[in-house]
Design a protein around this motif. Structure first.
Motif, PDB file in Angstrom:
ATOM      1  N   THR A  23     -12.117  34.416  -6.883  1.00  8.18           N
ATOM      2  CA  THR A  23     -12.350  33.474  -7.976  1.00  8.18           C
ATOM      3  C   THR A  23     -13.502  33.952  -8.854  1.00  8.18           C
ATOM      4  O   THR A  23     -13.425  33.898 -10.090  1.00  8.18           O
ATOM      5  CB  THR A  23     -12.640  32.055  -7.433  1.00  8.18           C
ATOM      6  OG1 THR A  23     -11.522  31.641  -6.642  1.00  8.18           O
ATOM      7  CG2 THR A  23     -12.868  31.062  -8.550  1.00  8.18           C
ATOM      8  N   GLU A  24     -14.553  34.438  -8.217  1.00  9.90           N
ATOM      9  CA  GLU A  24     -15.691  34.970  -8.980  1.00  9.90           C
ATOM     10  C   GLU A  24     -15.264  36.196  -9.786  1.00  9.90           C
ATOM     11  O   GLU A  24     -15.655  36.361 -10.943  1.00  9.90           O
ATOM     12  CB  GLU A  24     -16.857  35.304  -8.051  1.00  9.90           C
ATOM     13  CG  GLU A  24     -18.097  35.794  -8.774  1.00  9.90           C
ATOM     14  CD  GLU A  24     -18.605  34.831  -9.829  1.00  9.90           C
ATOM     15  OE1 GLU A  24     -19.060  35.309 -10.895  1.00  9.90           O
ATOM     16  OE2 GLU A  24     -18.541  33.605  -9.630  1.00  9.90           O
ATOM     17  N   SER A  25     -14.469  37.041  -9.180  1.00  5.18           N
ATOM     18  CA  SER A  25     -13.943  38.223  -9.875  1.00  5.18           C
ATOM     19  C   SER A  25     -13.115  37.790 -11.090  1.00  5.18           C
ATOM     20  O   SER A  25     -13.234  38.358 -12.181  1.00  5.18           O
ATOM     21  CB  SER A  25     -13.088  39.043  -8.914  1.00  5.18           C
ATOM     22  OG  SER A  25     -12.416  40.069  -9.588  1.00  5.18           O
ATOM     23  N   TYR A  26     -12.303  36.777 -10.896  1.00  5.47           N
ATOM     24  CA  TYR A  26     -11.472  36.241 -11.985  1.00  5.47           C
ATOM     25  C   TYR A  26     -12.339  35.699 -13.119  1.00  5.47           C
ATOM     26  O   TYR A  26     -12.079  35.972 -14.294  1.00  5.47           O
ATOM     27  CB  TYR A  26     -10.548  35.149 -11.436  1.00  5.47           C
ATOM     28  CG  TYR A  26      -9.623  34.560 -12.463  1.00  5.47           C
ATOM     29  CD1 TYR A  26      -8.468  35.227 -12.857  1.00  5.47           C
ATOM     30  CD2 TYR A  26      -9.891  33.328 -13.048  1.00  5.47           C
ATOM     31  CE1 TYR A  26      -7.611  34.698 -13.799  1.00  5.47           C
ATOM     32  CE2 TYR A  26      -9.043  32.789 -13.993  1.00  5.47           C
ATOM     33  CZ  TYR A  26      -7.904  33.472 -14.361  1.00  5.47           C
ATOM     34  OH  TYR A  26      -7.061  32.943 -15.304  1.00  5.47           O
ATOM     35  N   LEU A 112      -4.656  38.998 -14.098  1.00  6.23           N
ATOM     36  CA  LEU A 112      -3.413  38.503 -13.513  1.00  6.23           C
ATOM     37  C   LEU A 112      -3.358  38.819 -12.018  1.00  6.23           C
ATOM     38  O   LEU A 112      -2.965  37.970 -11.206  1.00  6.23           O
ATOM     39  CB  LEU A 112      -2.218  39.125 -14.242  1.00  6.23           C
ATOM     40  CG  LEU A 112      -0.855  38.525 -13.967  1.00  6.23           C
ATOM     41  CD1 LEU A 112      -0.832  37.045 -14.362  1.00  6.23           C
ATOM     42  CD2 LEU A 112       0.216  39.284 -14.739  1.00  6.23           C
ATOM     43  N   GLN A 113      -3.794  40.018 -11.642  1.00  7.92           N
ATOM     44  CA  GLN A 113      -3.821  40.406 -10.227  1.00  7.92           C
ATOM     45  C   GLN A 113      -4.775  39.506  -9.440  1.00  7.92           C
ATOM     46  O   GLN A 113      -4.455  39.072  -8.323  1.00  7.92           O
ATOM     47  CB  GLN A 113      -4.232  41.867 -10.075  1.00  7.92           C
ATOM     48  CG  GLN A 113      -3.188  42.847 -10.539  1.00  7.92           C
ATOM     49  CD  GLN A 113      -3.697  44.285 -10.556  1.00  7.92           C
ATOM     50  OE1 GLN A 113      -4.871  44.543 -10.309  1.00  7.92           O
ATOM     51  NE2 GLN A 113      -2.807  45.217 -10.853  1.00  7.92           N
ATOM     52  N   ALA A 114      -5.927  39.222 -10.010  1.00  7.89           N
ATOM     53  CA  ALA A 114      -6.900  38.348  -9.339  1.00  7.89           C
ATOM     54  C   ALA A 114      -6.335  36.937  -9.190  1.00  7.89           C
ATOM     55  O   ALA A 114      -6.513  36.288  -8.153  1.00  7.89           O
ATOM     56  CB  ALA A 114      -8.215  38.322 -10.113  1.00  7.89           C
ATOM     57  N   GLN A 115      -5.640  36.482 -10.214  1.00  6.79           N
ATOM     58  CA  GLN A 115      -5.035  35.149 -10.166  1.00  6.79           C
ATOM     59  C   GLN A 115      -3.981  35.085  -9.057  1.00  6.79           C
ATOM     60  O   GLN A 115      -3.946  34.123  -8.284  1.00  6.79           O
ATOM     61  CB  GLN A 115      -4.411  34.828 -11.521  1.00  6.79           C
ATOM     62  CG  GLN A 115      -3.857  33.429 -11.635  1.00  6.79           C
ATOM     63  CD  GLN A 115      -3.300  33.161 -13.025  1.00  6.79           C
ATOM     64  OE1 GLN A 115      -3.142  34.065 -13.846  1.00  6.79           O
ATOM     65  NE2 GLN A 115      -2.999  31.917 -13.305  1.00  6.79           N
ATOM     66  N   VAL A 118      -5.682  34.946  -5.642  1.00  2.97           N
ATOM     67  CA  VAL A 118      -6.203  33.611  -5.322  1.00  2.97           C
ATOM     68  C   VAL A 118      -5.060  32.690  -4.901  1.00  2.97           C
ATOM     69  O   VAL A 118      -5.172  31.960  -3.911  1.00  2.97           O
ATOM     70  CB  VAL A 118      -6.977  33.016  -6.523  1.00  2.97           C
ATOM     71  CG1 VAL A 118      -7.286  31.541  -6.299  1.00  2.97           C
ATOM     72  CG2 VAL A 118      -8.269  33.787  -6.751  1.00  2.97           C
ATOM     73  N   GLN A 119      -3.947  32.753  -5.618  1.00  2.00           N
ATOM     74  CA  GLN A 119      -2.805  31.908  -5.262  1.00  2.00           C
ATOM     75  C   GLN A 119      -2.274  32.247  -3.867  1.00  2.00           C
ATOM     76  O   GLN A 119      -1.980  31.362  -3.067  1.00  2.00           O
ATOM     77  CB  GLN A 119      -1.682  32.069  -6.298  1.00  2.00           C
ATOM     78  CG  GLN A 119      -2.000  31.432  -7.629  1.00  2.00           C
ATOM     79  CD  GLN A 119      -0.974  31.776  -8.704  1.00  2.00           C
ATOM     80  OE1 GLN A 119      -0.182  32.697  -8.554  1.00  2.00           O
ATOM     81  NE2 GLN A 119      -1.009  31.031  -9.803  1.00  2.00           N
ATOM     82  N   SER A 120      -2.182  33.538  -3.580  1.00  2.00           N
ATOM     83  CA  SER A 120      -1.704  33.985  -2.275  1.00  2.00           C
ATOM     84  C   SER A 120      -2.637  33.519  -1.166  1.00  2.00           C
ATOM     85  O   SER A 120      -2.191  33.035  -0.108  1.00  2.00           O
ATOM     86  CB  SER A 120      -1.587  35.510  -2.280  1.00  2.00           C
ATOM     87  OG  SER A 120      -1.269  35.982  -1.005  1.00  2.00           O
ATOM     88  N   LEU A 121      -3.934  33.657  -1.392  1.00  2.00           N
ATOM     89  CA  LEU A 121      -4.914  33.228  -0.393  1.00  2.00           C
ATOM     90  C   LEU A 121      -4.870  31.709  -0.196  1.00  2.00           C
ATOM     91  O   LEU A 121      -5.014  31.224   0.927  1.00  2.00           O
ATOM     92  CB  LEU A 121      -6.314  33.683  -0.798  1.00  2.00           C
ATOM     93  CG  LEU A 121      -6.560  35.189  -0.688  1.00  2.00           C
ATOM     94  CD1 LEU A 121      -7.865  35.566  -1.394  1.00  2.00           C
ATOM     95  CD2 LEU A 121      -6.591  35.630   0.765  1.00  2.00           C
TER      96      LEU A 121
END
Length: 135
Positions: A23-26, A112-115, A118-121
Motif C-alpha cells: 500500500t505504501e509502495s502504491y 497496477l502491479q502494486a494494486q 494488494v488485492q491478492s494479499l
C-alpha cells in the motif's frame, strides 16, 4: 487446534505487513505519477508558447530587429539565431515530453502491479479471517 490458530494468526500478521508495504509502495507510485503529470503539463505549456513564438518570428521580415530577454536586460539577437534557438528549445521539450510519457507508462504499470498485489494479499488475508456462524 490452538497451534493451528496461532499459525493462522502469525500468517495473517505477515500478510497484513505485506499489505502495508504494498500500500505504501502504491501511494509512492501515485505521487510519482502526479509529479510526472505536472512536469508533462508544464512542458506541454512551454511547447505551446514556443510554437506561438516561432509563428510570430516567421511573420517578421528578414531585416527585423529581435531582442532576447536575458535577466533584466534586452539583448539584440539575429532573427535566424532567434528562430534556431526556439527550434532547439522545442526539440528539447518534445524529447522531454516523450521521455515523460514513457516514464508515465512505466509508473502506471508498476502502480497496477502494486494494486493487484494488494488485492491478492487481501484475498489471502480473508482466508484467515474467522468464519462467522450462519444464522
Amino acid at each position: 487446534r490452538k497451534e493451528a490458530t496461532t499459525m493462522a494468526t502469525t500468517a495473517a500478521k505477515a500478510i497484513k505487513a505485506q499489505i502495508d508495504k504494498e500500500t505504501e509502495s502504491y501511494r509512492q507510485l501515485q505521487q510519482d505519477v502526479q509529479k510526472n503529470h505536472t512536469a508533462r503539463l508544464r512542458f506541454t505549456q512551454q511547447l505551446s508558447e514556443s510554437k506561438m513564438v516561432l509563428q510570430e518570428l516567421d511573420l517578421l521580415d528578414d531585416e527585423a530587429v529581435v531582442y532576447k530577454l536575458v535577466g533584466p536586460a534586452l539583448i539584440r539577437q539575429d532573427l535566424v539565431e532567434a528562430k534556431a534557438n526556439v527550434d532547439k528549445r522545442m526539440d528539447f521539450m518534445k524529447k522531454e515530453s516523450d521521455r515523460l510519457d514513457s516514464s508515465l507508462k512505466s509508473l502506471e504499470n508498476k502502480q497496477l502491479q502494486a494494486q493487484h498485489a494488494v488485492q491478492s494479499l487481501n484475498q489471502k488475508l480473508q482466508k484467515f479471517a474467522p468464519k462467522q456462524p450462519e444464522a
